[in-house]
Design a protein around this motif. Sequence first.
Motif, short mmCIF file in Angstrom:
data_model
loop_
_atom_site.label_atom_id
_atom_site.label_comp_id
_atom_site.label_asym_id
_atom_site.label_seq_id
_atom_site.Cartn_x
_atom_site.Cartn_y
_atom_site.Cartn_z
N ALA A 42 81.75 83.56 67.14
CA ALA A 42 81.83 81.94 67.05
C ALA A 42 82.94 82.13 66.30
O ALA A 42 82.89 82.90 65.25
CB ALA A 42 80.24 82.08 66.56
N ALA A 43 83.02 80.58 66.02
CA ALA A 43 85.13 80.76 65.27
C ALA A 43 84.52 80.66 64.38
O ALA A 43 85.27 81.00 63.26
CB ALA A 43 85.37 79.26 66.29
N PHE A 44 83.45 79.98 64.10
CA PHE A 44 83.24 79.77 62.47
C PHE A 44 81.24 79.89 62.17
O PHE A 44 81.11 80.77 62.79
CB PHE A 44 82.69 78.39 61.85
CG PHE A 44 84.99 77.80 62.56
CD1 PHE A 44 85.53 77.76 62.22
CD2 PHE A 44 84.74 76.49 63.34
CE1 PHE A 44 86.76 77.58 62.34
CE2 PHE A 44 85.42 76.57 63.87
CZ PHE A 44 87.20 76.54 63.68
N SER A 45 80.97 80.68 60.56
CA SER A 45 79.88 81.07 60.24
C SER A 45 78.58 80.09 60.67
O SER A 45 77.97 79.74 60.25
CB SER A 45 79.58 81.32 59.05
OG SER A 45 80.04 80.01 58.28
N PHE A 46 79.69 78.98 61.08
CA PHE A 46 78.04 77.36 61.42
C PHE A 46 78.62 76.83 62.63
O PHE A 46 79.93 77.16 63.39
CB PHE A 46 78.80 76.28 60.42
CG PHE A 46 79.61 75.76 60.07
CD1 PHE A 46 80.60 74.97 60.60
CD2 PHE A 46 80.71 76.40 58.92
CE1 PHE A 46 81.84 74.31 60.96
CE2 PHE A 46 81.79 76.36 58.61
CZ PHE A 46 82.70 75.44 59.61
N LYS A 47 77.44 75.82 63.35
CA LYS A 47 78.07 75.45 64.31
C LYS A 47 77.58 73.98 64.47
O LYS A 47 78.33 73.17 64.67
CB LYS A 47 76.76 76.63 65.64
CG LYS A 47 75.15 76.02 65.03
CD LYS A 47 74.41 76.57 65.97
CE LYS A 47 72.88 76.47 65.80
NZ LYS A 47 71.67 77.00 66.27
N GLU A 48 77.43 73.36 62.94
CA GLU A 48 77.30 71.38 62.71
C GLU A 48 78.08 71.88 61.94
O GLU A 48 77.25 72.73 60.71
CB GLU A 48 75.83 71.48 63.57
CG GLU A 48 75.61 70.88 64.67
CD GLU A 48 74.06 70.37 64.66
OE1 GLU A 48 74.21 69.30 63.98
OE2 GLU A 48 73.39 70.92 64.99
N PHE A 49 78.66 70.95 61.46
CA PHE A 49 79.67 70.33 60.90
C PHE A 49 79.75 68.99 59.97
O PHE A 49 80.36 68.79 60.92
CB PHE A 49 80.36 71.51 59.62
CG PHE A 49 81.40 71.16 58.63
CD1 PHE A 49 80.96 71.87 57.23
CD2 PHE A 49 82.36 70.36 58.48
CE1 PHE A 49 81.76 71.77 55.95
CE2 PHE A 49 82.56 70.11 57.34
CZ PHE A 49 82.35 71.27 56.23
N GLU A 50 79.36 67.52 59.32
CA GLU A 50 79.33 67.35 59.28
C GLU A 50 79.19 66.72 58.12
O GLU A 50 78.39 66.59 57.13
CB GLU A 50 77.65 65.96 59.58
CG GLU A 50 77.53 66.73 61.28
CD GLU A 50 76.68 66.07 61.85
OE1 GLU A 50 76.13 64.40 61.13
OE2 GLU A 50 75.95 65.83 62.65
N LEU A 51 80.26 65.72 57.11
CA LEU A 51 81.09 65.85 56.00
C LEU A 51 81.30 64.03 56.53
O LEU A 51 81.83 63.23 56.66
CB LEU A 51 82.44 66.47 55.65
CG LEU A 51 82.63 66.30 53.90
CD1 LEU A 51 81.96 66.45 52.91
CD2 LEU A 51 84.11 66.84 54.35
#
Length: 148
Positions: A42-51
């Motif tokens: 995966a591109a990052f260690s998370f699949k959702e990021f809402e800030l």
Amino acid sequence: MKNILKLVPFLAVIMLAGCGDQDEVNNPPAENNTQTNNNETAAFSFKEFELDVDYKGTNQDYEVEYDTLEGKIEASIEDSINDKNLHGDEAMKELTPLFDQLTFNQDTPQAEVIQEVLKVFNLKDDYQEFDLEVTFEDGMKKQYEQHQ
């Protein structure tokens, strides 16, 4: 005049079909070595990021949304502090180097996560409200909130 009126419904259909989801990313970031549950990278260690970081005063907010649901990637940045709104590939181009700098995981204490996100996104720490929701690759969802 009658010819123009006949074109109105046709043009409306064309405009609606062309609008699509403006947050959809057509050129996703290159994948790194983060392993998912299916042994894919995966591109990052998370699949959702809402800030969502709110500051005192009107139009003093910073929002990021990144989702990888159902095989699609959506990204947006709404930065009223710097009067910048980016969607889709433009947002992803700006978010990728920032996400690459994030090192926190689901075991990192909340205070450290908040400080790291503020630093990486170059945001001031005199916020009124900080709200971050992250869904990690393993499906664990964590929420980091702080009000001042």
